[in-house]
Motif scaffolding. Structure first.
Motif, PDB file in Angstrom:
ATOM      1  N   ALA A 121       0.839  -1.199   0.000  1.00  0.00           N
ATOM      2  CA  ALA A 121       0.000   0.000   0.000  1.00  0.00           C
ATOM      3  C   ALA A 121       0.873   1.247   0.000  1.00  0.00           C
ATOM      4  CB  ALA A 121      -0.928   0.007   1.224  1.00  0.00           C
ATOM      5  N   THR A 122       0.263   2.388  -0.286  1.00  0.00           N
ATOM      6  CA  THR A 122       0.930   3.688  -0.177  1.00  0.00           C
ATOM      7  C   THR A 122      -0.014   4.672   0.504  1.00  0.00           C
ATOM      8  OG1 THR A 122       0.135   4.451  -2.344  1.00  0.00           O
ATOM      9  CG2 THR A 122       2.286   3.338  -2.282  1.00  0.00           C
ATOM     10  N   GLN A 123       0.565   5.718   1.073  1.00  0.00           N
ATOM     11  CA  GLN A 123      -0.198   6.822   1.654  1.00  0.00           C
ATOM     12  C   GLN A 123       0.542   8.122   1.397  1.00  0.00           C
ATOM     13  OE1 GLN A 123      -0.828   6.113   5.899  1.00  0.00           O
ATOM     14  NE2 GLN A 123      -2.996   5.855   5.532  1.00  0.00           N
ATOM     15  N   PRO A 124      -0.180   9.219   1.146  1.00  0.00           N
ATOM     16  CA  PRO A 124       0.494  10.505   0.990  1.00  0.00           C
ATOM     17  C   PRO A 124       0.792  11.116   2.359  1.00  0.00           C
ATOM     18  CG  PRO A 124      -1.852  10.811   0.746  1.00  0.00           C
ATOM     19  CD  PRO A 124      -1.630   9.330   0.934  1.00  0.00           C
ATOM     20  N   TYR A 125       1.755  11.996   2.417  1.00  0.00           N
ATOM     21  CA  TYR A 125       2.012  12.743   3.647  1.00  0.00           C
ATOM     22  C   TYR A 125       1.210  14.039   3.659  1.00  0.00           C
ATOM     23  CZ  TYR A 125       5.770   9.802   5.387  1.00  0.00           C
ATOM     24  OH  TYR A 125       6.479   8.753   5.905  1.00  0.00           O
ATOM     25  N   LEU A 126       0.717  14.396   4.838  1.00  0.00           N
ATOM     26  CA  LEU A 126       0.032  15.666   5.055  1.00  0.00           C
ATOM     27  C   LEU A 126       0.957  16.604   5.826  1.00  0.00           C
ATOM     28  CD1 LEU A 126      -3.416  14.403   6.451  1.00  0.00           C
ATOM     29  CD2 LEU A 126      -2.713  14.609   4.056  1.00  0.00           C
ATOM     30  N   LEU A 127       0.861  17.893   5.563  1.00  0.00           N
ATOM     31  CA  LEU A 127       1.500  18.881   6.417  1.00  0.00           C
ATOM     32  C   LEU A 127       0.510  19.229   7.515  1.00  0.00           C
ATOM     33  CD1 LEU A 127       3.516  20.996   7.369  1.00  0.00           C
ATOM     34  CD2 LEU A 127       2.670  22.530   5.565  1.00  0.00           C
ATOM     35  N   VAL A 128       0.845  18.838   8.745  1.00  0.00           N
ATOM     36  CA  VAL A 128      -0.007  19.077   9.907  1.00  0.00           C
ATOM     37  C   VAL A 128       0.693  20.101  10.788  1.00  0.00           C
ATOM     38  CG1 VAL A 128      -1.061  18.009  11.939  1.00  0.00           C
ATOM     39  CG2 VAL A 128      -0.904  16.728   9.801  1.00  0.00           C
ATOM     40  N   ILE A 129      -0.053  21.100  11.269  1.00  0.00           N
ATOM     41  CA  ILE A 129       0.549  22.116  12.133  1.00  0.00           C
ATOM     42  C   ILE A 129      -0.220  22.231  13.444  1.00  0.00           C
ATOM     43  CG2 ILE A 129       1.430  23.427  10.164  1.00  0.00           C
ATOM     44  CD1 ILE A 129      -0.813  25.513  10.788  1.00  0.00           C
ATOM     45  N   SER A 130       0.442  22.763  14.451  1.00  0.00           N
ATOM     46  CA  SER A 130      -0.191  23.008  15.742  1.00  0.00           C
ATOM     47  C   SER A 130      -1.255  24.096  15.597  1.00  0.00           C
ATOM     48  CB  SER A 130       0.871  23.461  16.748  1.00  0.00           C
ATOM     49  OG  SER A 130       0.258  23.947  17.932  1.00  0.00           O
ATOM     50  N   SER A 131      -2.348  23.952  16.348  1.00  0.00           N
ATOM     51  CA  SER A 131      -3.396  24.984  16.307  1.00  0.00           C
ATOM     52  C   SER A 131      -2.909  26.296  16.910  1.00  0.00           C
ATOM     53  CB  SER A 131      -4.641  24.500  17.057  1.00  0.00           C
ATOM     54  OG  SER A 131      -4.330  24.189  18.407  1.00  0.00           O
ATOM     55  N   THR A 132      -1.746  26.273  17.572  1.00  0.00           N
ATOM     56  CA  THR A 132      -1.185  27.519  18.108  1.00  0.00           C
ATOM     57  C   THR A 132      -0.488  28.345  17.026  1.00  0.00           C
ATOM     58  OG1 THR A 132       0.940  26.491  18.689  1.00  0.00           O
ATOM     59  CG2 THR A 132      -0.817  26.396  20.346  1.00  0.00           C
ATOM     60  N   VAL A 133      -0.254  27.734  15.872  1.00  0.00           N
ATOM     61  CA  VAL A 133       0.379  28.458  14.762  1.00  0.00           C
ATOM     62  C   VAL A 133      -0.699  29.236  14.007  1.00  0.00           C
ATOM     63  CG1 VAL A 133       1.639  28.226  12.594  1.00  0.00           C
ATOM     64  CG2 VAL A 133       2.224  26.764  14.537  1.00  0.00           C
ATOM     65  N   PRO A 134      -0.546  30.534  13.840  1.00  0.00           N
ATOM     66  CA  PRO A 134      -1.594  31.365  13.212  1.00  0.00           C
ATOM     67  C   PRO A 134      -1.553  31.328  11.686  1.00  0.00           C
ATOM     68  CG  PRO A 134       0.207  32.776  13.865  1.00  0.00           C
ATOM     69  CD  PRO A 134       0.585  31.367  14.310  1.00  0.00           C
ATOM     70  N   ALA A 135      -1.646  30.124  11.121  1.00  0.00           N
ATOM     71  CA  ALA A 135      -1.636  29.988   9.661  1.00  0.00           C
ATOM     72  C   ALA A 135      -2.787  29.095   9.249  1.00  0.00           C
ATOM     73  CB  ALA A 135      -0.307  29.398   9.189  1.00  0.00           C
ATOM     74  N   ARG A 136      -3.468  29.486   8.185  1.00  0.00           N
ATOM     75  CA  ARG A 136      -4.605  28.714   7.687  1.00  0.00           C
ATOM     76  C   ARG A 136      -4.341  28.104   6.318  1.00  0.00           C
ATOM     77  NH1 ARG A 136      -8.263  27.568  11.728  1.00  0.00           N
ATOM     78  NH2 ARG A 136      -8.032  29.236  13.278  1.00  0.00           N
ATOM     79  N   THR A 137      -3.251  28.521   5.691  1.00  0.00           N
ATOM     80  CA  THR A 137      -2.886  27.979   4.385  1.00  0.00           C
ATOM     81  C   THR A 137      -1.395  27.670   4.382  1.00  0.00           C
ATOM     82  OG1 THR A 137      -2.329  30.126   3.410  1.00  0.00           O
ATOM     83  CG2 THR A 137      -4.646  29.410   3.267  1.00  0.00           C
ATOM     84  N   VAL A 138      -0.960  26.913   3.382  1.00  0.00           N
ATOM     85  CA  VAL A 138       0.463  26.602   3.246  1.00  0.00           C
ATOM     86  C   VAL A 138       1.258  27.887   3.052  1.00  0.00           C
ATOM     87  CG1 VAL A 138       2.190  25.307   1.944  1.00  0.00           C
ATOM     88  CG2 VAL A 138      -0.101  24.363   2.239  1.00  0.00           C
ATOM     89  N   GLU A 139       0.729  28.775   2.237  1.00  0.00           N
ATOM     90  CA  GLU A 139       1.416  30.032   1.974  1.00  0.00           C
ATOM     91  C   GLU A 139       1.583  30.852   3.255  1.00  0.00           C
ATOM     92  OE1 GLU A 139      -0.509  28.627  -1.790  1.00  0.00           O
ATOM     93  OE2 GLU A 139      -1.132  28.816   0.311  1.00  0.00           O
TER      94      GLU A 139
END
Length: 321
Positions: A121-139
């Motif tokens: 099987a394969t799985q993609p990686y997600l970029l997961v961030i802490s909710s304390t980080v004030p970012a809503r997008t990758v940019e």
């Protein structure tokens, strides 16, 4: 007893004695050695496939979690095992692709000391961030991290693992100065993410999903195909051109595993991966079932290893800590 009966019994005895080792072999469990702790993506995928393998092999299949040190102790355990089909390595890109790229002097050779059995099987990686980080997008995350050079970190399941190198690749392509913080498994990183002591993690959908549901972390993008567990995530390559990262799950035996054992184990593992009910369970983990043979596993491991080796040779990458 009549003479004819005695002769018949004597003739049957050699056949029975030859059958005993085979029966004893089938009664003994097959041990799937995992290089990561219970609760992670590798453990979840293995526990979906193990019952299907057991049914097809006609013998128990048990999970043996041996986490730590980038998977080296687990790999050594399999390398030292007898090539009898009873000890197998259920592993990922971390031990056979990423690890050798970072640590070329491993106490074993990932090509010579293992027998590839099946790509599962394969799985993609997600970029997961802490909710304390004030970012809503990758940019927004990239902008936030660039304003804090050397102050933003990312966790992983250990030095030389695929989540480690995935983070290093992302940082290099996005031109970020991020600090790597290794753990014994990605599951341990989430407590630090909740507190805000760790800012980011590259993880698989199956492990990330319950934490995302709790609202303590956020996923910003996906490193491969879209995953049904976290639908609607943008591709990370849109914000970071050239970035892509998925993890593969494969089954290896020790070196010199007899061809008949390889065939038997391959058929059981591929049969489980292609079973409609088990495929549905794998999809529920965000995994894409493969069910391909050992040669396919060897090729994908080698190609990924070459990719990570090229990455760590880049003078701008710090992948050794």
């Amino acid at each position: 007893m009549h003479r004819r009966s005695l002769l018949g019994l004597a003739a049957a005895m050699p056949l029975a004695s030859r059958a005993l080792p085979a029966l004893a072999q089938e009664a003994r469990p097959v041990r799937l050695v995992l290089p990561f702790p219970a609760g992670g993506a590798t453990d979840a995928v293995a526990r979906v496939l193990a019952p299907g393998m057991a049914e097809r092999l006609g013998q128990p299949v048990v999970i043996d979690n041996r986490p730590g040190a980038g998977g080296v102790p687990a790999a050594e355990n399999v390398v030292r095992a007898a090539p009898d089909g009873l000890t197998l390595f259920f592993t990922t890109s971390s031990t056979h692709s990423a690890g050798p790229a970072v640590t070329p002097n491993l106490p074993y050779d990932v090509e010579a000391d293992f027998t590839p059995v099946a790509l599962l099987a394969t799985q993609p990686y997600l970029l997961v961030i802490s909710s304390t980080v004030p970012a809503r997008t990758v940019e927004e995350f990239i902008t936030w991290a660039k304003a804090r050079p050397g102050q933003v970190n990312y966790g992983s399941s250990g030095v030389g693992t695929a989540p480690h190198l995935t983070g290093a690749l992302f940082a290099a392509l996005a031109k970020l100065q991020m600090v790597h913080v290794p753990y014994r498994g990605t599951g341990q990183v989430y407590a630090e993410l909740r507190r805000g002591d760790v800012h980011a993690l590259f993880d698989t959908p199956s492990t990330a999903a319950p934490h995302l549901a709790s609202g303590t972390v956020r996923a910003l993008g996906v490193g491969g195909r879209e995953t049904p567990l976290v639908p609607g995530l943008p591709s990370l390559s849109r914000a970071v051109p050239g970035f892509e990262s998925e993890v593969w799950f494969g089954l290896f035996g020790p070196a010199r595993l007899p061809a008949e054992q390889v065939a038997r184990l391959r058929e059981a593992a591929i049969g489980a991966a292609r079973d409609p009910a088990l495929r549905e369970k794998l999809a529920g983990l965000g995994a894409e079932p493969k069910g391909e043979d050992g040669e396919a596993l060897r090729r994908v491991a080698a190609a990924e290893r070459a990719r990570w080796t090229a990455l760590v040779r880049d003078p701008g990458i710090r992948a050794s800590d």
